[in-house]
Design an enzyme around this catalytic site. Structure first.
Site, PDB file in Angstrom:
ATOM      1  N   SER A 115     -49.521  22.570  39.405  1.00  0.00           N
ATOM      2  CA  SER A 115     -50.461  21.612  40.002  1.00  0.00           C
ATOM      3  C   SER A 115     -49.926  21.109  41.330  1.00  0.00           C
ATOM      4  CB  SER A 115     -50.683  20.438  39.054  1.00  0.00           C
ATOM      5  OG  SER A 115     -51.284  20.913  37.875  1.00  0.00           O
ATOM      6  N   ARG A 169     -45.586  12.005  35.968  1.00  0.00           N
ATOM      7  CA  ARG A 169     -44.899  12.993  36.835  1.00  0.00           C
ATOM      8  C   ARG A 169     -43.831  12.361  37.728  1.00  0.00           C
ATOM      9  NH1 ARG A 169     -46.822  15.031  33.382  1.00  0.00           N
ATOM     10  NH2 ARG A 169     -48.551  16.481  33.313  1.00  0.00           N
ATOM     11  N   GLU A 193     -48.050  16.544  44.291  1.00  0.00           N
ATOM     12  CA  GLU A 193     -47.180  16.546  43.110  1.00  0.00           C
ATOM     13  C   GLU A 193     -46.022  17.522  43.372  1.00  0.00           C
ATOM     14  OE1 GLU A 193     -49.104  16.614  39.222  1.00  0.00           O
ATOM     15  OE2 GLU A 193     -47.620  18.072  38.545  1.00  0.00           O
TER      16      GLU A 193
HETATM   17  C1  LIG Z   1     -47.682  28.223  36.424  1.00  0.00           C
HETATM   18  C2  LIG Z   1     -47.143  26.811  36.417  1.00  0.00           C
HETATM   19  C3  LIG Z   1     -47.610  25.907  35.463  1.00  0.00           C
HETATM   20  C4  LIG Z   1     -47.114  24.598  35.440  1.00  0.00           C
HETATM   21  N1  LIG Z   1     -47.582  23.726  34.495  1.00  0.00           N
HETATM   22  C5  LIG Z   1     -47.066  22.482  34.421  1.00  0.00           C
HETATM   23  C6  LIG Z   1     -47.511  21.560  33.418  1.00  0.00           C
HETATM   24  O1  LIG Z   1     -48.352  21.854  32.590  1.00  0.00           O
HETATM   25  N2  LIG Z   1     -46.947  20.319  33.399  1.00  0.00           N
HETATM   26  C7  LIG Z   1     -46.017  19.944  34.291  1.00  0.00           C
HETATM   27  O2  LIG Z   1     -45.536  18.806  34.216  1.00  0.00           O
HETATM   28  N3  LIG Z   1     -45.590  20.780  35.254  1.00  0.00           N
HETATM   29  C8  LIG Z   1     -46.085  22.032  35.342  1.00  0.00           C
HETATM   30  N4  LIG Z   1     -45.650  22.882  36.319  1.00  0.00           N
HETATM   31  C9  LIG Z   1     -44.704  22.407  37.329  1.00  0.00           C
HETATM   32  C10 LIG Z   1     -43.224  22.621  36.993  1.00  0.00           C
HETATM   33  O3  LIG Z   1     -43.038  23.704  36.115  1.00  0.00           O
HETATM   34  C11 LIG Z   1     -42.587  21.366  36.419  1.00  0.00           C
HETATM   35  O4  LIG Z   1     -42.667  20.293  37.318  1.00  0.00           O
HETATM   36  C12 LIG Z   1     -41.104  21.595  36.048  1.00  0.00           C
HETATM   37  O5  LIG Z   1     -40.645  20.497  35.296  1.00  0.00           O
HETATM   38  C13 LIG Z   1     -40.198  21.765  37.265  1.00  0.00           C
HETATM   39  O6  LIG Z   1     -38.946  22.203  36.814  1.00  0.00           O
HETATM   40  P1  LIG Z   1     -38.009  23.117  37.716  1.00  0.00           P
HETATM   41  O7  LIG Z   1     -36.779  23.411  36.967  1.00  0.00           O
HETATM   42  O8  LIG Z   1     -38.772  24.277  38.233  1.00  0.00           O
HETATM   43  O9  LIG Z   1     -37.697  22.102  38.902  1.00  0.00           O
HETATM   44  P2  LIG Z   1     -37.743  22.386  40.470  1.00  0.00           P
HETATM   45  O10 LIG Z   1     -39.130  22.759  40.871  1.00  0.00           O
HETATM   46  O11 LIG Z   1     -36.662  23.292  40.860  1.00  0.00           O
HETATM   47  O12 LIG Z   1     -37.424  20.927  41.016  1.00  0.00           O
HETATM   48  C14 LIG Z   1     -38.345  19.883  40.826  1.00  0.00           C
HETATM   49  C15 LIG Z   1     -37.636  18.576  41.103  1.00  0.00           C
HETATM   50  O13 LIG Z   1     -36.666  18.340  40.101  1.00  0.00           O
HETATM   51  C16 LIG Z   1     -35.401  18.106  40.704  1.00  0.00           C
HETATM   52  N5  LIG Z   1     -34.366  18.648  39.807  1.00  0.00           N
HETATM   53  C17 LIG Z   1     -34.266  19.905  39.344  1.00  0.00           C
HETATM   54  N6  LIG Z   1     -33.197  20.032  38.542  1.00  0.00           N
HETATM   55  C18 LIG Z   1     -32.616  18.810  38.493  1.00  0.00           C
HETATM   56  C19 LIG Z   1     -31.460  18.279  37.851  1.00  0.00           C
HETATM   57  N7  LIG Z   1     -30.663  19.041  37.090  1.00  0.00           N
HETATM   58  N8  LIG Z   1     -31.165  16.976  38.032  1.00  0.00           N
HETATM   59  C20 LIG Z   1     -31.943  16.190  38.817  1.00  0.00           C
HETATM   60  N9  LIG Z   1     -33.034  16.629  39.458  1.00  0.00           N
HETATM   61  C21 LIG Z   1     -33.377  17.920  39.298  1.00  0.00           C
HETATM   62  C22 LIG Z   1     -35.456  18.811  42.045  1.00  0.00           C
HETATM   63  O14 LIG Z   1     -34.553  18.252  42.971  1.00  0.00           O
HETATM   64  C23 LIG Z   1     -36.899  18.568  42.442  1.00  0.00           C
HETATM   65  O15 LIG Z   1     -37.031  17.286  43.005  1.00  0.00           O
HETATM   66  C24 LIG Z   1     -46.142  24.191  36.371  1.00  0.00           C
HETATM   67  C25 LIG Z   1     -45.652  25.122  37.314  1.00  0.00           C
HETATM   68  C26 LIG Z   1     -46.146  26.420  37.344  1.00  0.00           C
HETATM   69  C27 LIG Z   1     -45.608  27.385  38.345  1.00  0.00           C
END
Ligand SMILES: Cc1cc2nc3c(=O)[nH]c(=O)nc-3n(C[C@H](O)[C@H](O)[C@H](O)COP(=O)(O)OP(=O)(O)OC[C@H]3O[C@@H](n4cnc5c(N)ncnc54)[C@H](O)[C@@H]3O)c2cc1C
Length: 319
Positions: free
Chosen positions: A233, A183, A309
């Site tokens: 998580s 992560r 996380e």
């Molecule tokens: C119901 C649910 C289930 C989930 N299950 C999982 C799972 O099984 N496995 C898992 O790993 N995660 C899971 N997650 C967490 C989440 O979906 C992941 O961490 C996902 O990768 C975050 O992506 P995001 O676009 O929403 O990023 P955001 O939440 O918007 O941002 C997360 C981080 O990424 C950075 N970021 C975003 N875009 C960029 C970019 N273009 N360049 C550089 N940095 C960037 C942001 O600055 C921030 O630090 C879950 C979330 C939910 C709500």
């Protein structure tokens, strides 16, 4: 309510620049205050030109689809960038089992595009409700695969607008190698990822791959509160995957008696106790306080100091 003053002399853009934009609607938790200004770049050139011209003293934060973060109630100082719209969601099948996708593409869309092109190995992305940019920053993964396992190369821009590119772990080539762990990535903090090249593991009948995605999604819906205002998580598992006798955060939280625990409008999900949920009236402060309470109880009962996380960002109070 008074909005924070806009940073002076912002560069001209072709996309949208919205002063004082509320950020809660851009996050899964639906909490948090405004950005001083939200920038939705039209394309890579627009993004690079803006970053080059922007006063280096102004902080820049990039959001994905906000599925892994808490924006604090005071909002985020400086410029918040979001890569959204058709351009940022483009996905293209390249030769063989590789795909090129922009960082605003949803993980699910990438999994589906791979399936349509008969490419296996990217099904796991359908379980993660984020964008590829977020998946890169968090090395997102589930069901035994992580983003790093399928990454051939990534492209992006640094805070000063300069281009940067990295090759995936163990991939050949002259680019610097991107390093990932559970992560987490060691990529520079100021890197805005804009495009990825991903590689599947093989080929199969598109209908078979699509069926695997459907099954995976059904499994998720049963075990996780995916329709709630949540952020996945909350705490990283204390032991990385593959550790013998691996401890999981949810079991420690359950053992500490925190299932269903509430602070204000925030609750530990009764369905999956490593998920916090906004029951409708939570503030970011409620969610953070609940998380800290859970950490304290787990520390007390098991001696484990859980690591957040979910990323927490911004000011505690509105200016
Ligand atoms: C119901 C649910 C289930 C989930 N299950 C999982 C799972 O099984 N496995 C898992 O790993 N995660 C899971 N997650 C967490 C989440 O979906 C992941 O961490 C996902 O990768 C975050 O992506 P995001 O676009 O929403 O990023 P955001 O939440 O918007 O941002 C997360 C981080 O990424 C950075 N970021 C975003 N875009 C960029 C970019 N273009 N360049 C550089 N940095 C960037 C942001 O600055 C921030 O630090 C879950 C979330 C939910 C709500």
């Amino acid at each position: 309510m008074t909005l924070p003053p806009l940073p002076p002399d912002l560069p001209e853009v072709r996309g949208k620049l919205i002063p004082g934009a509320e950020l809660a609607p851009y996050t899964w938790f639906r909490v948090g205050g405004p950005a001083d200004a939200l920038f939705l770049p039209a394309d890579e050139e627009d993004l690079a030109a803006f970053l080059k011209a922007l006063d280096p003293a102004i902080p820049v934060t990039v959001l994905g689809v906000g599925s892994n973060l808490i924006v604090r109630d005071g909002g985020i100082p400086g410029i918040v960038i979001r890569l959204m719209g058709k351009y940022w969601g483009e996905i293209e099948a390249l030769d063989g089992i590789t795909l090129s996708a922009r960082a605003g593409a949803l993980d699910l869309a990438v999994a589906k595009a791979a399936a349509e092109n008969g490419i296996t190995g990217l099904e796991f992305l359908s379980g993660i409700p984020g964008s590829l940019g977020g998946a890169t920053r968090t090395n997102a993964g589930c069901y035994g695969a992580e983003l790093r396992d399928r990454l051939v190369a990534l492209h992006g821009f640094r805070r000063d607008g300069s281009r940067a590119a990295y090759r995936g772990p163990g991939k050949p080539g002259a680019l610097p190698e991107a390093h990932f762990s559970y992560r987490h990535t060691d990529l520079p903090e100021d890197l805005i990822v804009t495009r990825l090249i991903l590689e599947g593991t093989g080929t199969d009948d598109p209908a078979t791959i699509s069926a695997a995605i459907t099954a995976l999604q059904a499994r998720r819906a049963e075990t996780q509160p995916i329709k709630e205002k949540t952020s996945g998580s909350t705490f990283a598992n204390p032991d990385p995957p593959g550790t013998p006798d691996q401890r999981s955060a949810w079991k420690l939280i359950d053992a500490a008696g925190c299932r269903g625990l509430k602070v204000g409008g925030a609750q530990v999900s009764p369905l999956h106790c490593n998920f916090l949920i906004n029951t409708g009236t939570a503030t970011a402060a409620d969610l953070e306080a609940l998380g800290e309470l859970v950490r304290a109880r787990v520390l007390e009962t098991s001696g484990v100091d859980l690591r957040w996380e979910v990323r927490r960002m911004g000011r505690a109070q509105r200016v």
